[in-house]
Design an enzyme around this catalytic site. Structure first.
Site, PDB file in Angstrom:
ATOM      1  N   SER A  95      68.561  71.109-108.907  1.00 43.06           N
ATOM      2  CA  SER A  95      69.311  72.169-109.572  1.00 43.06           C
ATOM      3  C   SER A  95      69.835  71.698-110.936  1.00 43.06           C
ATOM      4  O   SER A  95      69.054  71.259-111.768  1.00 43.06           O
ATOM      5  CB  SER A  95      70.442  72.648-108.654  1.00 43.06           C
ATOM      6  OG  SER A  95      71.000  73.852-109.107  1.00 43.06           O
ATOM      7  N   ASP A 217      63.610  82.005-104.824  1.00 42.87           N
ATOM      8  CA  ASP A 217      64.835  81.302-105.218  1.00 42.87           C
ATOM      9  C   ASP A 217      65.616  82.201-106.163  1.00 42.87           C
ATOM     10  O   ASP A 217      65.202  82.434-107.297  1.00 42.87           O
ATOM     11  CB  ASP A 217      64.480  79.976-105.900  1.00 42.87           C
ATOM     12  CG  ASP A 217      65.697  79.138-106.250  1.00 42.87           C
ATOM     13  OD1 ASP A 217      66.823  79.668-106.191  1.00 42.87           O
ATOM     14  OD2 ASP A 217      65.513  77.955-106.585  1.00 42.87           O
ATOM     15  N   HIS A 245      67.447  77.925-102.543  1.00 39.11           N
ATOM     16  CA  HIS A 245      67.613  77.020-103.683  1.00 39.11           C
ATOM     17  C   HIS A 245      67.818  75.557-103.273  1.00 39.11           C
ATOM     18  O   HIS A 245      67.938  74.695-104.135  1.00 39.11           O
ATOM     19  CB  HIS A 245      68.811  77.482-104.530  1.00 39.11           C
ATOM     20  CG  HIS A 245      68.943  76.790-105.845  1.00 39.11           C
ATOM     21  ND1 HIS A 245      67.946  76.776-106.808  1.00 39.11           N
ATOM     22  CD2 HIS A 245      69.974  76.060-106.366  1.00 39.11           C
ATOM     23  CE1 HIS A 245      68.350  76.080-107.852  1.00 39.11           C
ATOM     24  NE2 HIS A 245      69.579  75.631-107.616  1.00 39.11           N
TER      25      HIS A 245
END
Length: 263
Positions: A95, A217, A245
């Protein structure tokens, strides 16, 4: 440099010689790698850490002005790497840490020989022809909600970010992780994360890069992953069957298998 290692709660394991550093995403800590990192300990020297303000890091080291950009977090990654004498390491970033790794790799050439970016986004906000997935208004509303009600935001957003509604225990873990974060730090880091723009930094990446993109996602769509893939010169992308995610939690075996094709 014991101060650096203690500040970021650095843990080094593994029997291999080549280092592999794992960097966690927003609202999380190194515990989010517990299903992935051990798979590489036989062949690599694994390095796990917590960003300042997260997990077991030294919270007294957090300064809102210093950490007002992702560049400061990248500086910490480089400082940890220098403290451990890392060379030609594999950087694995989830991320927001994907872009932190992009920045760190350019700040310290030679420290990272390969990058693995899981669910990366160079910019979350749409901009003319660029699709980031969110309007500026949506991001501002999200941040205002977080600033007004940290616990409520965590409870509402974690299940959306995690996906996999048939496995509520995953959302519960992410919710708890968000809630454990100091509210003031969570608010500041969220603004840094969701308003950052690292599109121009992608072209400067020289290390071979693997992008792991989840098939569904809501935070970083395939259009976002495609953009990162197109703009990092020596990159390739694997679209996982995993959804949500956080495939490092929801589909660790698939993440491990994809990584092994690259490292």
């Amino acid at each position: 440099m014991p101060g650096v290692l203690e500040r970021n709660n650095v843990k080094v394991r593994g029997a291999g010689e080549q280092p592999m550093m794992f960097a966690h995403g927003y609202g999380c800590d190194q515990n989010m790698w517990r299903f992935v990192a051990p798979a590489f300990e036989a062949d690599f020297n694994t390095v796990l850490f917590d960003h300042v303000g997260a997990g077991g890091s030294d919270l007294s080291a957090y300064d809102k002005r210093k950490y007002s950009s992702l560049s400061a977090y990248a500086d910490d990654v480089v400082e940890i790497g220098r403290g451990l004498g890392l060379e030609d390491a594999v950087f694995v970033g989830h991320s927001v840490s994907a872009m932190i790794g992009v920045l760190a790799s350019q700040k310290a050439p030679g420290m990272f020989g390969k990058l693995v970016l899981i669910g990366p986004s160079a910019r979350y906000i749409d901009d003319e022809d660029y699709v980031g997935g969110f309007s500026a208004k949506q991001i501002e509303e999200l941040l205002e909600f977080l600033e007004a009600n940290h616990m409520g935001w965590s409870a509402q957003m974690a299940p959306v970010i995690m996906g996999n509604p048939d496995r509520p225990e995953l959302a519960e873990e992410l919710t708890n992780s968000f809630c454990r974060t100091d509210p003031d730090i969570a608010k500041a880091f969220a603004r840094v994360t969701f308003t950052s723009d690292n599109r121009k930094d992608l072209a400067g990446v020289t290390a071979p890069t693997l992008i792991l993109q989840c098939s569904e996602d809501i935070i970083a769509s395939q259009a976002v992953g495609d953009f990162v893939n197109r703009n990092i010169p020596k990159s390739r992308m694997i679209v996982l069957k995993a959804t949500g995610h956080c495939p490092n939690l929801s589909a660790p075996d698939e993440v491990i298998a994809a990584m092994r094709t690259f490292v």
